[in-house]
Scaffold this active site. Structure first.
Site, PDB file in Angstrom:
ATOM      1  N   GLY A  12       0.779  -1.227   0.000  1.00  0.00           N
ATOM      2  CA  GLY A  12       0.000   0.000   0.000  1.00  0.00           C
ATOM      3  C   GLY A  12       0.813   1.280   0.000  1.00  0.00           C
ATOM      4  O   GLY A  12       0.317   2.327   0.408  1.00  0.00           O
ATOM      5  N   ARG A  90      -6.040  -7.991  -8.639  1.00  0.00           N
ATOM      6  CA  ARG A  90      -7.072  -8.838  -9.256  1.00  0.00           C
ATOM      7  C   ARG A  90      -7.522  -8.183 -10.557  1.00  0.00           C
ATOM      8  O   ARG A  90      -7.736  -6.964 -10.606  1.00  0.00           O
ATOM      9  CB  ARG A  90      -8.312  -8.977  -8.356  1.00  0.00           C
ATOM     10  CG  ARG A  90      -8.067  -9.573  -7.003  1.00  0.00           C
ATOM     11  CD  ARG A  90      -7.511 -10.954  -7.015  1.00  0.00           C
ATOM     12  NE  ARG A  90      -8.382 -11.971  -7.571  1.00  0.00           N
ATOM     13  CZ  ARG A  90      -8.021 -13.240  -7.758  1.00  0.00           C
ATOM     14  NH1 ARG A  90      -6.799 -13.630  -7.452  1.00  0.00           N
ATOM     15  NH2 ARG A  90      -8.867 -14.118  -8.244  1.00  0.00           N
ATOM     16  N   ASN A 106      -5.930   3.547 -12.524  1.00  0.00           N
ATOM     17  CA  ASN A 106      -5.002   2.481 -12.137  1.00  0.00           C
ATOM     18  C   ASN A 106      -3.572   2.964 -12.323  1.00  0.00           C
ATOM     19  O   ASN A 106      -3.304   3.804 -13.190  1.00  0.00           O
ATOM     20  CB  ASN A 106      -5.231   1.245 -13.022  1.00  0.00           C
ATOM     21  CG  ASN A 106      -4.315   0.087 -12.654  1.00  0.00           C
ATOM     22  OD1 ASN A 106      -4.105  -0.194 -11.464  1.00  0.00           O
ATOM     23  ND2 ASN A 106      -3.755  -0.587 -13.659  1.00  0.00           N
ATOM     24  N   HIS A 108       0.141   1.359 -13.241  1.00  0.00           N
ATOM     25  CA  HIS A 108       0.733   0.135 -13.777  1.00  0.00           C
ATOM     26  C   HIS A 108       2.233   0.367 -13.965  1.00  0.00           C
ATOM     27  O   HIS A 108       2.644   1.355 -14.577  1.00  0.00           O
ATOM     28  CB  HIS A 108       0.084  -0.223 -15.121  1.00  0.00           C
ATOM     29  CG  HIS A 108       0.624  -1.498 -15.679  1.00  0.00           C
ATOM     30  ND1 HIS A 108       0.256  -2.735 -15.185  1.00  0.00           N
ATOM     31  CD2 HIS A 108       1.526  -1.739 -16.658  1.00  0.00           C
ATOM     32  CE1 HIS A 108       0.906  -3.685 -15.855  1.00  0.00           C
ATOM     33  NE2 HIS A 108       1.680  -3.103 -16.750  1.00  0.00           N
ATOM     34  N   ASP A 144      -5.250  -3.098 -18.576  1.00  0.00           N
ATOM     35  CA  ASP A 144      -4.136  -2.144 -18.687  1.00  0.00           C
ATOM     36  C   ASP A 144      -4.162  -1.396 -20.024  1.00  0.00           C
ATOM     37  O   ASP A 144      -3.114  -1.186 -20.657  1.00  0.00           O
ATOM     38  CB  ASP A 144      -2.784  -2.872 -18.512  1.00  0.00           C
ATOM     39  CG  ASP A 144      -2.653  -3.521 -17.150  1.00  0.00           C
ATOM     40  OD1 ASP A 144      -3.248  -3.009 -16.183  1.00  0.00           O
ATOM     41  OD2 ASP A 144      -1.965  -4.555 -17.049  1.00  0.00           O
ATOM     42  N   LYS A 171       9.636   4.498  -6.767  1.00  0.00           N
ATOM     43  CA  LYS A 171       9.871   5.902  -6.375  1.00  0.00           C
ATOM     44  C   LYS A 171       9.170   6.842  -7.350  1.00  0.00           C
ATOM     45  O   LYS A 171       8.573   7.841  -6.944  1.00  0.00           O
ATOM     46  CB  LYS A 171      11.376   6.212  -6.379  1.00  0.00           C
ATOM     47  CG  LYS A 171      12.052   5.898  -5.094  1.00  0.00           C
ATOM     48  CD  LYS A 171      13.436   6.545  -5.061  1.00  0.00           C
ATOM     49  CE  LYS A 171      14.210   6.026  -3.872  1.00  0.00           C
ATOM     50  NZ  LYS A 171      15.628   6.283  -3.956  1.00  0.00           N
ATOM     51  N   ALA A 172       9.276   6.523  -8.623  1.00  0.00           N
ATOM     52  CA  ALA A 172       8.615   7.369  -9.637  1.00  0.00           C
ATOM     53  C   ALA A 172       7.093   7.274  -9.490  1.00  0.00           C
ATOM     54  O   ALA A 172       6.377   8.266  -9.683  1.00  0.00           O
ATOM     55  CB  ALA A 172       9.050   6.938 -11.037  1.00  0.00           C
ATOM     56  N   GLU A 173       6.591   6.108  -9.124  1.00  0.00           N
ATOM     57  CA  GLU A 173       5.144   5.942  -8.905  1.00  0.00           C
ATOM     58  C   GLU A 173       4.656   6.891  -7.825  1.00  0.00           C
ATOM     59  O   GLU A 173       3.591   7.507  -7.943  1.00  0.00           O
ATOM     60  CB  GLU A 173       4.821   4.494  -8.496  1.00  0.00           C
ATOM     61  CG  GLU A 173       5.143   3.472  -9.564  1.00  0.00           C
ATOM     62  CD  GLU A 173       4.700   2.061  -9.181  1.00  0.00           C
ATOM     63  OE1 GLU A 173       3.635   1.912  -8.563  1.00  0.00           O
ATOM     64  OE2 GLU A 173       5.430   1.109  -9.504  1.00  0.00           O
TER      65      GLU A 173
HETATM   66  C1  GAR Z   1       3.209  -1.020  -7.553  1.00  0.00           C
HETATM   67  O1  GAR Z   1       4.448  -1.131  -8.180  1.00  0.00           O
HETATM   68  C2  GAR Z   1       2.107  -0.953  -8.593  1.00  0.00           C
HETATM   69  O2  GAR Z   1       2.448  -0.226  -9.738  1.00  0.00           O
HETATM   70  C3  GAR Z   1       1.925  -2.405  -8.920  1.00  0.00           C
HETATM   71  O3  GAR Z   1       1.996  -3.060  -7.680  1.00  0.00           O
HETATM   72  C4  GAR Z   1       2.870  -2.316  -6.810  1.00  0.00           C
HETATM   73  C5  GAR Z   1       2.118  -2.053  -5.521  1.00  0.00           C
HETATM   74  O4  GAR Z   1       2.924  -1.451  -4.562  1.00  0.00           O
HETATM   75  N1  GAR Z   1       0.682  -2.640  -9.584  1.00  0.00           N
HETATM   76  C6  GAR Z   1       0.491  -3.581 -10.498  1.00  0.00           C
HETATM   77  O5  GAR Z   1       1.358  -4.353 -10.841  1.00  0.00           O
HETATM   78  C7  GAR Z   1      -0.906  -3.629 -11.075  1.00  0.00           C
HETATM   79  N2  GAR Z   1      -0.969  -4.564 -12.129  1.00  0.00           N
HETATM   80  P1  GAR Z   1       2.267  -0.740  -3.293  1.00  0.00           P
HETATM   81  O6  GAR Z   1       1.286  -1.738  -2.669  1.00  0.00           O
HETATM   82  O7  GAR Z   1       3.420  -0.474  -2.377  1.00  0.00           O
HETATM   83  O8  GAR Z   1       1.597   0.506  -3.752  1.00  0.00           O
END
Ligand code: GAR
Length: 189
Positions: A12, A90, A106, A108, A144, A171-173
């Site tokens: 999370g 999911r 979302n 990705h 996606d 980090k970029a996310e």
């Molecule tokens: C993140 O890297 C997100 O982009 C990826 O799961 C990770 C969750 O990290 N999502 C996917 O792969 C969706 N298909 P977080 O729980 O620390 O946010």
């Protein structure tokens, strides 16, 4: 106030960054965090931040439709305007997506349209890509595939393992998702 529900499956960290960003004059507030996994670390983090949480464990349901019906009801009870998928692992079926279409985002971990689905970092390394990144997009029934709202790029280093690259992308996310989300909700107002 734009009521925001966040769906998670794991640690999370993106949920935390989103929730932290929703203060002051930000038009949105987090009203619910839902996990499909009872052991998701993000649930505790949400509770620590004072956000309501719910668990809808996919393993408790006979099929995807029953799971998504419960997920939909759980969301409706919090009356959200917008839903953010933040590490929600999911696949959501078309009829659920249609109910929230135009209101569900979302994140990705790839530069879509490259590497839809799983193992994005490993696939980028195996392909010899010199850059990777992250995409925030609208959720549509195809996986996606929805309209792209924002992307951020990071280099792939020759020595990178998938975990190294995942950490750099994450980090970029954390910068991208709150920025794109704010822009999205501001144009709803
Ligand atoms: C993140 O890297 C997100 O982009 C990826 O799961 C990770 C969750 O990290 N999502 C996917 O792969 C969706 N298909 P977080 O729980 O620390 O946010």
């Amino acid at each position: 106030m734009i009521r925001t529900a966040i769906l998670i499956s794991g640690g999370g960290s993106n949920m935390v960054r989103l929730a932290e960003s929703m203060t002051g004059d930000h038009p949105a507030r987090p009203v619910l965090v839902v996990s499909n996994r009872p052991d998701a670390g993000g649930l505790l983090k949400a509770r620590d931040m004072g956000i309501d949480t719910a668990i809808v464990d996919h393993k408790d349901f006979a099929d995807r439709e029953a799971f998504e019906t419960k997920l939909h009801e759980t969301l409706l009870a919090a009356n959200p305007d917008v839903i953010c998928l933040a590490g929600f692992m999911r696949v959501l079926n078309g009829s659920f997506v249609q109910k929230w279409q135009g209101r569900m985002l979302n994140i990705h971990p790839s530069l879509l349209p490259k590497y839809k689905g799983l193992h994005t970092h490993q696939r980028a390394i195996e392909a010899g890509d010199t850059e990777a990144g992250v995409t925030v997009h609208m959720v549509t029934p195809a996986l996606d595939d929805g309209p792209i709202l924002g992307q951020a790029r990071v280099p792939v280093l020759a020595s990178d393992t998938p975990d190294d690259l995942a950490a750099r992308v994450l980090k970029a996310e954390h910068a991208l998702y709150p920025a794109v989300f704010r822009r999205f909700v501001e144009q709803l107002n």
